[in-house]
Design a protein around this motif. Structure first.
Motif, mmCIF file in Angstrom:
data_model
loop_
_atom_site.group_PDB
_atom_site.id
_atom_site.type_symbol
_atom_site.label_atom_id
_atom_site.label_comp_id
_atom_site.label_asym_id
_atom_site.label_seq_id
_atom_site.Cartn_x
_atom_site.Cartn_y
_atom_site.Cartn_z
ATOM 1 N N ARG A 62 0.827 -1.223 0.000
ATOM 2 C CA ARG A 62 0.000 0.000 0.000
ATOM 3 C C ARG A 62 0.856 1.267 0.000
ATOM 4 N NH1 ARG A 62 -3.995 -1.395 4.909
ATOM 5 N NH2 ARG A 62 -4.361 -3.555 4.320
ATOM 6 N N GLU A 63 2.164 1.076 -0.131
ATOM 7 C CA GLU A 63 3.119 2.193 -0.190
ATOM 8 C C GLU A 63 3.092 3.059 1.064
ATOM 9 O OE1 GLU A 63 2.461 4.266 -3.855
ATOM 10 O OE2 GLU A 63 3.027 2.525 -5.062
ATOM 11 N N THR A 64 2.961 2.398 2.230
ATOM 12 C CA THR A 64 2.969 3.159 3.483
ATOM 13 C C THR A 64 4.347 3.212 4.132
ATOM 14 O OG1 THR A 64 2.362 1.220 4.807
ATOM 15 C CG2 THR A 64 0.546 2.580 3.963
ATOM 16 N N ALA A 65 5.335 2.531 3.554
ATOM 17 C CA ALA A 65 6.677 2.504 4.160
ATOM 18 C C ALA A 65 7.355 3.861 4.049
ATOM 19 C CB ALA A 65 7.543 1.434 3.495
ATOM 20 N N TYR A 66 8.148 4.177 5.076
ATOM 21 C CA TYR A 66 8.943 5.411 5.055
ATOM 22 C C TYR A 66 10.105 5.215 4.095
ATOM 23 C CZ TYR A 66 11.246 9.613 6.830
ATOM 24 O OH TYR A 66 11.811 10.857 6.950
ATOM 25 N N LYS A 67 10.276 6.144 3.179
ATOM 26 C CA LYS A 67 11.371 6.048 2.202
ATOM 27 C C LYS A 67 12.672 6.558 2.833
ATOM 28 C CE LYS A 67 8.472 5.350 -1.464
ATOM 29 N NZ LYS A 67 7.306 4.823 -0.790
ATOM 30 N N GLY A 68 13.743 5.781 2.687
ATOM 31 C CA GLY A 68 15.045 6.259 3.145
ATOM 32 C C GLY A 68 15.449 5.821 4.532
ATOM 33 N N LEU A 69 14.826 4.748 5.060
ATOM 34 C CA LEU A 69 15.242 4.238 6.363
ATOM 35 C C LEU A 69 16.634 3.623 6.269
ATOM 36 C CD1 LEU A 69 11.960 2.416 7.506
ATOM 37 C CD2 LEU A 69 12.741 4.723 8.100
ATOM 38 N N THR A 70 17.316 3.540 7.388
ATOM 39 C CA THR A 70 18.617 2.884 7.423
ATOM 40 C C THR A 70 18.473 1.439 6.959
ATOM 41 O OG1 THR A 70 19.061 4.232 9.392
ATOM 42 C CG2 THR A 70 20.640 2.478 8.880
ATOM 43 N N GLN A 71 17.426 0.792 7.436
ATOM 44 C CA GLN A 71 17.144 -0.589 7.053
ATOM 45 C C GLN A 71 15.632 -0.803 7.081
ATOM 46 O OE1 GLN A 71 19.159 -3.470 9.487
ATOM 47 N NE2 GLN A 71 18.385 -5.218 8.354
ATOM 48 N N LEU A 72 15.103 -1.444 6.041
ATOM 49 C CA LEU A 72 13.685 -1.793 5.995
ATOM 50 C C LEU A 72 13.569 -3.286 5.753
ATOM 51 C CD1 LEU A 72 10.711 -0.887 6.045
ATOM 52 C CD2 LEU A 72 10.856 -0.639 3.549
ATOM 53 N N GLU A 73 12.891 -3.934 6.665
ATOM 54 C CA GLU A 73 12.685 -5.382 6.600
ATOM 55 C C GLU A 73 11.213 -5.624 6.275
ATOM 56 O OE1 GLU A 73 13.383 -8.995 9.820
ATOM 57 O OE2 GLU A 73 14.397 -7.074 10.137
ATOM 58 N N ILE A 74 10.943 -6.366 5.221
ATOM 59 C CA ILE A 74 9.567 -6.676 4.836
ATOM 60 C C ILE A 74 9.277 -8.106 5.269
ATOM 61 C CG2 ILE A 74 7.926 -6.838 2.923
ATOM 62 C CD1 ILE A 74 9.874 -4.883 1.415
ATOM 63 N N VAL A 75 8.229 -8.275 6.085
ATOM 64 C CA VAL A 75 7.886 -9.594 6.623
ATOM 65 C C VAL A 75 6.492 -10.001 6.147
ATOM 66 C CG1 VAL A 75 9.404 -9.364 8.627
ATOM 67 C CG2 VAL A 75 7.031 -8.578 8.788
ATOM 68 N N ASP A 76 6.139 -11.256 6.356
ATOM 69 C CA ASP A 76 4.900 -11.796 5.802
ATOM 70 C C ASP A 76 3.637 -11.215 6.420
ATOM 71 O OD1 ASP A 76 6.244 -13.357 4.002
ATOM 72 O OD2 ASP A 76 6.106 -15.203 5.178
ATOM 73 N N ASN A 77 3.654 -10.967 7.736
ATOM 74 C CA ASN A 77 2.414 -10.509 8.383
ATOM 75 C C ASN A 77 2.699 -9.771 9.683
ATOM 76 O OD1 ASN A 77 2.689 -12.535 10.518
ATOM 77 N ND2 ASN A 77 2.114 -14.023 8.942
ATOM 78 N N MET A 78 1.626 -9.266 10.293
ATOM 79 C CA MET A 78 1.756 -8.469 11.517
ATOM 80 C C MET A 78 2.326 -9.278 12.687
ATOM 81 S SD MET A 78 0.897 -5.300 11.081
ATOM 82 C CE MET A 78 0.278 -4.580 12.586
ATOM 83 N N SER A 79 1.960 -10.544 12.776
ATOM 84 C CA SER A 79 2.459 -11.367 13.885
ATOM 85 C C SER A 79 3.981 -11.480 13.838
ATOM 86 C CB SER A 79 1.830 -12.768 13.841
ATOM 87 O OG SER A 79 0.444 -12.673 14.074
ATOM 88 N N ILE A 80 4.510 -11.672 12.642
ATOM 89 C CA ILE A 80 5.969 -11.758 12.491
ATOM 90 C C ILE A 80 6.601 -10.408 12.803
ATOM 91 C CG2 ILE A 80 7.856 -12.153 10.848
ATOM 92 C CD1 ILE A 80 5.986 -14.188 9.450
#
Length: 193
Positions: free
Chosen positions: A74-92
């Motif tokens: 949904r393009e809600t991630a902050y652009k330009g973070l030091t590190q961005l980790e994309i995970v499967d779901n909220m629980s993870i």
């Protein structure tokens, strides 16, 4: 004495209705960077989440975002973070934030913010989270929650000792001091009569 190198911060994906929420979020981000503490947060670029990440980065700090795939799409991630980790779901995401953090600070937010902090504390009570959970009580926002946890203790659903393991303050320095001196709750045992 506990070493605090990474703090997970839970906060709203909205900015709220009063300026103090945003102001204190900026102050928290600046404080983290000045203390050389890495921010671990939900990776969002909207609401107080975005305000927090921006404040840390603009103050020269480090930000590790963890965002579920559905929110990333949904393009809600902050652009330009030091590190961005994309995970499967909220629980993870929630488990990963606890795993990476030496403590948690809860800023104002909605049901998701409250759920994350409550889960982190409940995990501490069963021995699955060794880190302190705290609330930055901006403009008395969490006063009703303080009352609720006091009621839990008064009515026997939470031990008085373990109630003291959940910390509310309007001072980041007090929160840091609590974290440094924190000891884990007594893990409840059950008798089978």
């Amino acid at each position: 004495m506990n070493t605090i190198k990474n703090i997970a911060v839970y906060c709203g994906a909205s900015e709220g209705k009063i300026p103090e929420f945003k102001q204190q979020t900026v102050a928290t981000g600046t404080w983290l960077a000045k203390q050389n503490i890495e921010l671990v947060y939900g990776g969002g670029g909207v609401g107080l989440m975005g305000v927090l990440a921006k404040a840390v980065l603009e103050s020269g700090g480090t930000v590790h975002g963890i965002i579920p795939q559905e929110l990333f799409k949904r393009e809600t991630a902050y652009k330009g973070l030091t590190q961005l980790e994309i995970v499967d779901n909220m629980s993870i995401r929630k488990a990963r934030m606890i795993e990476l953090a030496d403590g948690c600070i809860t800023l104002p937010g909605g049901p998701g913010t409250l759920e994350e902090a409550s889960e982190a504390f409940s995990w501490a009570l069963i021995g699955d989270n060794p880190t302190p959970v705290t609330f930055l009580n901006v403009n008395h926002y969490y006063d009703p929650l303080i009352t609720m946890f006091d009621e839990m203790a008064a009515n026997g659903f939470l031990s008085v000792n373990n109630r003291e393991k959940l910390f509310f303050s309007d001072s980041l320095d007090e929160i840091y001091n609590f974290m440094v001196n924190y000891s884990t709750p007594e893990v409840r045992t059950y008798s089978h009569d």
